[in-house]
Design a protein around this motif. Structure first.
Motif, PDB file in Angstrom:
ATOM      1  N   THR A  29      49.969  10.359  10.876  1.00  0.00           N
ATOM      2  CA  THR A  29      50.987   9.641  11.636  1.00  0.00           C
ATOM      3  C   THR A  29      52.257   9.419  10.823  1.00  0.00           C
ATOM      4  O   THR A  29      53.358   9.449  11.359  1.00  0.00           O
ATOM      5  N   TYR A  30      52.074   9.167   9.551  1.00  0.00           N
ATOM      6  CA  TYR A  30      53.209   8.803   8.712  1.00  0.00           C
ATOM      7  C   TYR A  30      53.487   9.911   7.691  1.00  0.00           C
ATOM      8  O   TYR A  30      52.564  10.414   7.064  1.00  0.00           O
ATOM      9  N   TRP A  31      54.780  10.197   7.525  1.00  0.00           N
ATOM     10  CA  TRP A  31      55.191  11.280   6.631  1.00  0.00           C
ATOM     11  C   TRP A  31      56.335  10.838   5.733  1.00  0.00           C
ATOM     12  O   TRP A  31      57.223  10.095   6.180  1.00  0.00           O
ATOM     13  N   GLY A  32      56.303  11.303   4.492  1.00  0.00           N
ATOM     14  CA  GLY A  32      57.412  11.098   3.595  1.00  0.00           C
ATOM     15  C   GLY A  32      58.485  12.146   3.846  1.00  0.00           C
ATOM     16  O   GLY A  32      58.311  13.059   4.662  1.00  0.00           O
ATOM     17  N   GLN A  33      59.563  12.055   3.117  1.00  0.00           N
ATOM     18  CA  GLN A  33      60.716  12.900   3.363  1.00  0.00           C
ATOM     19  C   GLN A  33      60.609  14.277   2.717  1.00  0.00           C
ATOM     20  O   GLN A  33      61.397  15.151   3.038  1.00  0.00           O
ATOM     21  N   GLY A  34      59.656  14.477   1.836  1.00  0.00           N
ATOM     22  CA  GLY A  34      59.504  15.774   1.189  1.00  0.00           C
ATOM     23  C   GLY A  34      60.227  15.845  -0.144  1.00  0.00           C
ATOM     24  O   GLY A  34      61.292  15.259  -0.318  1.00  0.00           O
ATOM     25  N   THR A  35      59.622  16.568  -1.059  1.00  0.00           N
ATOM     26  CA  THR A  35      60.230  16.795  -2.360  1.00  0.00           C
ATOM     27  C   THR A  35      60.036  18.270  -2.710  1.00  0.00           C
ATOM     28  O   THR A  35      58.953  18.822  -2.539  1.00  0.00           O
ATOM     29  N   LEU A  36      61.102  18.906  -3.184  1.00  0.00           N
ATOM     30  CA  LEU A  36      61.089  20.347  -3.398  1.00  0.00           C
ATOM     31  C   LEU A  36      60.509  20.704  -4.758  1.00  0.00           C
ATOM     32  O   LEU A  36      60.941  20.172  -5.790  1.00  0.00           O
ATOM     33  N   VAL A  37      59.566  21.608  -4.741  1.00  0.00           N
ATOM     34  CA  VAL A  37      58.989  22.166  -5.963  1.00  0.00           C
ATOM     35  C   VAL A  37      59.321  23.646  -5.989  1.00  0.00           C
ATOM     36  O   VAL A  37      58.982  24.376  -5.057  1.00  0.00           O
ATOM     37  N   THR A  38      59.985  24.064  -7.047  1.00  0.00           N
ATOM     38  CA  THR A  38      60.345  25.470  -7.207  1.00  0.00           C
ATOM     39  C   THR A  38      59.746  25.981  -8.507  1.00  0.00           C
ATOM     40  O   THR A  38      60.004  25.407  -9.563  1.00  0.00           O
ATOM     41  N   VAL A  39      58.952  27.034  -8.400  1.00  0.00           N
ATOM     42  CA  VAL A  39      58.302  27.605  -9.571  1.00  0.00           C
ATOM     43  C   VAL A  39      58.856  29.011  -9.785  1.00  0.00           C
ATOM     44  O   VAL A  39      58.683  29.889  -8.942  1.00  0.00           O
ATOM     45  N   SER A  40      59.505  29.207 -10.905  1.00  0.00           N
ATOM     46  CA  SER A  40      60.084  30.515 -11.205  1.00  0.00           C
ATOM     47  C   SER A  40      59.093  31.349 -12.011  1.00  0.00           C
ATOM     48  O   SER A  40      58.293  30.820 -12.779  1.00  0.00           O
TER      49      SER A  40
END
Length: 118
Positions: free
Chosen positions: A106-117
């Motif tokens: 029901t509840y969600w956070g805003q998201g955080t970007l993970v980038t793996v090079s």
């Protein structure tokens, strides 16, 4: 319940990151999901309120660990041995049952970007 995720960033393959998700109140089940560009949101890991049960998607087993600190209403995702295919926006979620389905939360956070090079 409001969720605030943090901890994402740009890392190289093989590195580690720890994501955090702070909740504004008590939650029963908390989980992490991720969404890569052009793909649907998918399940990563979930944890029961007391930490007694955890589930992981097969691709992260042995590399990721979900944990929670109920005194802080916070859930963590320790990500080790990161791979380029782990690149995604990671979302934390809270719900009432131990389900891997996106629709079960029901509840969600805003998201955080993970980038793996590579």
């Amino acid at each position: 319940v409001q969720l605030q995720a943090s901890g994402g960033g740009l890392v190289q393959a093989g590195d580690s990151l720890r994501l955090s998700c702070a909740a504004s109140g008590r939650t029963y089940v908390m989980g992490w999901f991720r969404q890569a560009p052009g793909k649907e949101r998918e399940f990563v890991a979930i944890i029961r309120w007391d930490g007694s049960s955890t589930y992981y998607t097969d691709s992260v087993k042995g590399r990721f660990t979900i944990s929670r600190d109920n005194a802080k209403n916070t859930v963590y995702l320790q990500m080790n041995s990161l791979k380029p295919e782990d690149t995604a926006v990671y979302f934390c979620a809270a719900g009432r049952s131990m389900t891997t389905a996106v629709t079960g939360y029901t509840y969600w956070g805003q998201g955080t970007l993970v980038t793996v090079s590579s």
